[in-house]
Design an enzyme around this catalytic site. Structure first.
Site, mmCIF file in Angstrom:
data_model
loop_
_atom_site.group_PDB
_atom_site.id
_atom_site.type_symbol
_atom_site.label_atom_id
_atom_site.label_comp_id
_atom_site.label_asym_id
_atom_site.label_seq_id
_atom_site.Cartn_x
_atom_site.Cartn_y
_atom_site.Cartn_z
ATOM 1 N N ASP A 400 -86.677 -50.600 -2.331
ATOM 2 C CA ASP A 400 -85.753 -51.712 -2.073
ATOM 3 C C ASP A 400 -84.537 -51.649 -3.013
ATOM 4 O O ASP A 400 -84.416 -50.735 -3.845
ATOM 5 C CB ASP A 400 -86.539 -53.026 -2.249
ATOM 6 C CG ASP A 400 -86.108 -54.101 -1.265
ATOM 7 O OD1 ASP A 400 -84.969 -54.035 -0.783
ATOM 8 O OD2 ASP A 400 -86.906 -55.010 -1.001
ATOM 9 N N TRP A 434 -80.405 -52.229 2.931
ATOM 10 C CA TRP A 434 -79.791 -53.152 3.896
ATOM 11 C C TRP A 434 -78.432 -52.654 4.425
ATOM 12 O O TRP A 434 -77.550 -53.443 4.770
ATOM 13 C CB TRP A 434 -79.628 -54.548 3.271
ATOM 14 C CG TRP A 434 -80.759 -54.916 2.369
ATOM 15 C CD1 TRP A 434 -82.073 -54.965 2.725
ATOM 16 C CD2 TRP A 434 -80.703 -55.252 0.976
ATOM 17 N NE1 TRP A 434 -82.831 -55.323 1.643
ATOM 18 C CE2 TRP A 434 -82.020 -55.516 0.560
ATOM 19 C CE3 TRP A 434 -79.671 -55.375 0.045
ATOM 20 C CZ2 TRP A 434 -82.343 -55.873 -0.751
ATOM 21 C CZ3 TRP A 434 -79.988 -55.739 -1.260
ATOM 22 C CH2 TRP A 434 -81.302 -55.981 -1.643
ATOM 23 N N GLY A 435 -78.244 -51.332 4.413
ATOM 24 C CA GLY A 435 -77.009 -50.773 4.967
ATOM 25 C C GLY A 435 -75.875 -50.682 3.966
ATOM 26 O O GLY A 435 -74.765 -50.239 4.303
ATOM 27 N N ASP A 456 -82.480 -58.663 6.287
ATOM 28 C CA ASP A 456 -83.831 -58.899 6.810
ATOM 29 C C ASP A 456 -83.827 -59.594 8.171
ATOM 30 O O ASP A 456 -83.050 -60.506 8.410
ATOM 31 C CB ASP A 456 -84.622 -59.762 5.839
ATOM 32 C CG ASP A 456 -84.979 -59.002 4.571
ATOM 33 O OD1 ASP A 456 -84.508 -57.859 4.408
ATOM 34 O OD2 ASP A 456 -85.726 -59.556 3.745
HETATM 35 C C1 GLA Z 1 -86.187 -57.336 0.770
HETATM 36 C C2 GLA Z 1 -86.490 -56.362 1.894
HETATM 37 C C3 GLA Z 1 -87.650 -56.905 2.718
HETATM 38 C C4 GLA Z 1 -88.863 -57.111 1.824
HETATM 39 C C5 GLA Z 1 -88.507 -58.019 0.657
HETATM 40 C C6 GLA Z 1 -89.607 -58.079 -0.387
HETATM 41 O O1 GLA Z 1 -85.690 -58.542 1.251
HETATM 42 O O2 GLA Z 1 -85.369 -56.158 2.698
HETATM 43 O O3 GLA Z 1 -87.964 -56.009 3.763
HETATM 44 O O4 GLA Z 1 -89.326 -55.872 1.374
HETATM 45 O O5 GLA Z 1 -87.338 -57.578 -0.007
HETATM 46 O O6 GLA Z 1 -89.286 -58.874 -1.474
#
Ligand code: GLA
Length: 648
Positions: A400, A434-435, A456
């Site tokens: 992440d 996230w891009g 998300d």
């Molecule tokens: C981010 C990621 C999610 C998830 C959460 C966990 O938001 O994009 O997919 O893994 O963290 O905290």
């Protein structure tokens, strides 16, 4: 009568008649906030009585209102007027509580199917507009807040001083009602008893690395399975129905599997690409986040593994069981090795348990100092962490991007990618930033097998459709071993915490979700509680012809070739020369339609000429040969998924 007395009597008569006069006008008033506002559906937060969605006094461009309803786009309230309604009025606008000058909404009022008020797009700071609508003869009132064309973020919307004026002759009491529930309906024909081997056409494996592959085969047990032409170092273990071992035979090797039972037999060959990237087809599995969030623990992971095997999902190709955030404990003071926290007493034992079911095991980490949930991140410890994961038996790592201030994603993911590559295990590397800074441009180079393309997902039409339908520009980056990842699936029971609920997507939206993710060659990570799969959900994720579109060996991502009046047609070229075609209703409609939408798909519009054979993929049913076009009916927010093959 004296002049003064006359005046007094007149005033008394007027006062005495006043109520009669008001009654004669039919001014019985029902206030919106006195109805059951919990029936409102909205994109964020909860509807509030006499307050804004954040719980502040309703304020539109500095004007305070004592009464009304605070909501958030996109929002829909349906009121059964029970006959006798005359009109509706309110002051509408965005609430001042949003600090940033962002967001926009529009307010719409419908009397039955007729639009009777439209505020047009409103922004923060706009003076409240008066919404006035005639309701004479109407049965239902719909109060809609749209996202104003720029997504739902910051869209705090108020219906201030909102009233329904009733005809005083009627004693009906309007009632807020539930949104129409669409029935869950099953399209997949289900298993037929005879074997079907569901291996993809191509599988990647590391050279000289531990290899474990459970062979997914549906069909009534007992099955008689044989495997031919395994390269040196690999064996088929019939007890676990898995191919195991280590091979150094670099290059492609065509392995053949046969399976027989009393209902029939099947034969399938696939290429094992030794030395090529892992995930030659998009990974399929489960991840704990969309159901359990941080309420995840070892028992829930074991239960998911048990259910993946017992429900038969494993025989349709679903294989990863991934723990998301919140499993980490402290690092060892001297070795700096990461430990799991008290909810995960023994990671090695857990990995062995998952492997014993024929499944694979994934964990989550973060490129920064801490994960998004505030647990230990991998920054500065990438090598130690990758080795630790390998020691436990991890097959998949999601990394992440929280708490990475001042860091550049490409170099950061390069370090983790290299650490993973050096392990003696095959480990899929999932980039989750996230891009940010276009991971599709460098993700494959740094060893990423998949990279998130957006923020998300949540289980609403707005979220799922916005993410899914926005992937077109990334089509060129999807290829065997390297995939765009529009986030995990939001079907079944989800909740991001200890309490689960049914996905808020309608059944048709769920068909859209699965069909679109398959056409996009997206990784398929289930986000629901596998121990509570209803028949509808199980059928959504076990249709082998639908899944085969996702797993097609060409690895092409569908392109959107038609976008006409909110009907979108996405076309994915398949290895056998045919095309998978998804015809979607992508409209953001205020009022739900009962009936579907007809659409005529002309072959020339999707680069086809001549006669085509058409198959309905969800129903696994032939629709026959069609010369120039085919007309189909699409359910609201739903899809028709076709396989179109030229007739030679
Ligand atoms: C981010 C990621 C999610 C998830 C959460 C966990 O938001 O994009 O997919 O893994 O963290 O905290």
């Amino acid at each position: 009568m004296e002049k003064g007395t006359f005046l007094l009597v007149s005033i008394m008569i007027i006062f005495a008649l006043a109520p009669v006069y008001i009654k004669a006008q039919g001014e019985r008033i029902v206030r919106l906030e006195d109805l059951d506002i919990t029936k409102i559906t909205q994109g964020w937060g909860k509807p509030q009585k006499n307050l804004s969605v954040d719980g502040n006094p309703i304020t539109i461009n500095e004007k305070k209102f004592d009464r009304g309803v605070g909501t958030h786009a996109t929002s829909r309230m349906i009121i059964d007027l029970k006959g006798g309604a005359k009109s509706f009025s309110a002051y509408v606008g965005m609430d001042d509580e949003i600090k940033k000058e962002k967001g926009s909404v529009s307010f719409r009022v419908y009397a039955d199917e007729k639009k009777v008020f439209d505020s047009d797009v409103m922004k923060k700071g706009d003076t409240a507009k008066e919404a006035k609508a005639d309701l004479t003869g109407a049965n239902f009132l719909y109060l809609i807040v749209t996202a104003g064309g720029d997504g739902i973020n910051f869209d705090h919307a108020d219906w201030a001083d909102a009233v329904i004026v009733m005809d005083e002759k009627s004693d009906a009491m309007p009632e807020a009602i539930d949104q129409p529930k669409k029935e869950k309906y099953i399209l997949s024909p289900g298993e037929r008893g005879a074997p079907r081997i569901n291996c993809p056409d191509v599988i990647g494996a590391g050279e000289n690395k531990d290899f474990l592959y459970y062979i997914p085969i549906v069909g009534r047990r007992p099955l008689d399975v044989a495997v031919f032409n395994l390269p040196n170092g690999l064996i088929y273990d019939s007890e676990s129905n898995s191919i195991k071992g280590k091979t150094s035979s670099k290059g492609d090797c065509t392995i053949t599997v046969t399976a027989k039972n009393k209902f029939g037999e099947d034969k399938k060959s696939f290429d094992l690409r030794v030395g090529a990237a892992l995930s030659q087809t998009p990974p399929m599995g489960w991840n704990s986040w969309n159901c359990w969030g941080c309420a995840v623990d070892e028992n829930k992971i074991k239960a998911a593994a048990d259910a993946m095997a017992a429900s038969g999902l494993i025989n349709h190709g679903w294989s990863y069981i991934n723990i998301d955030d919140c499993w980490q404990g402290k690092r060892d003071e001297t070795t700096k090795k990461i430990n799991s926290n008290e909810k995960f007493p023994d990671m090695k034992e857990l990995a062995d348990y998952i492997h014993s079911k024929g499944l694979k095991f994934g964990v989550y980490t973060d490129s920064g100092t801490k994960t998004c949930g505030g647990y230990e991140g991998s920054k500065g410890f990438e090598k130690i962490d990758a080795l630790r994961y390998a020691e436990w038996g991890v097959d998949y790592v999601k990394c992440d991007w929280c708490n990475t201030e001042g860091m550049e994603p490409e170099p950061a993911y390069t370090i983790m990618g290299e650490a993973i590559k050096e392990c003696r295990r095959d480990i899929v590397f999932s980039i989750c930033n996230w891009g940010h800074k276009n991971p599709w441009e460098w993700g494959a180079k740094v060893g990423g097998n998949l990279w998130r393309t957006t923020g998300d997902i949540v289980d609403t039409w707005e979220s799922m459709s916005k993410i899914g339908f926005s992937q077109a520009r990334l089509a060129q980056y999807a290829q065997p071993g390297h995939w765009n990842d529009p986030d995990m699936l939001v079907i079944g029971k989800v909740g991001w915490g200890p309490n689960l609920r049914d996905s808020r997507l309608t059944p048709d939206e769920q068909y859209t979700h699965i069909s679109l993710w398959c056409l996009l060659s997206s990784p398929l990570l289930l986000g629901c509680d596998l121990t509570q799969l209803d028949n509808f959900t199980l059928n959504l994720i076990t249709n082998d012809e639908v899944l085969a579109i996702n797993q097609d060996k060409l690895g092409k991502q569908a392109q959107c070739l038609i976008n006409e009046n909110d009907i979108q047609v996405w076309v994915k070229n398949l290895a056998d020369g045919s095309k998978a075609v998804g015809i979607f209703d992508a409209a953001d409609r205020d009022i739900l339609l009962d009936d579907g939408i007809e659409f005529k798909l002309r072959w020339e519009d999707i680069k086809l000429t001549g006669k085509q054979n058409v198959r309905d993929v969800w129903k696994q049913h032939e629709l026959g040969e069609w010369r120039d076009a085919i007309t189909v009916k699409i359910p609201e927010h739903g899809v028709k998924l076709l396989k179109v093959t030229p007739v030679l």
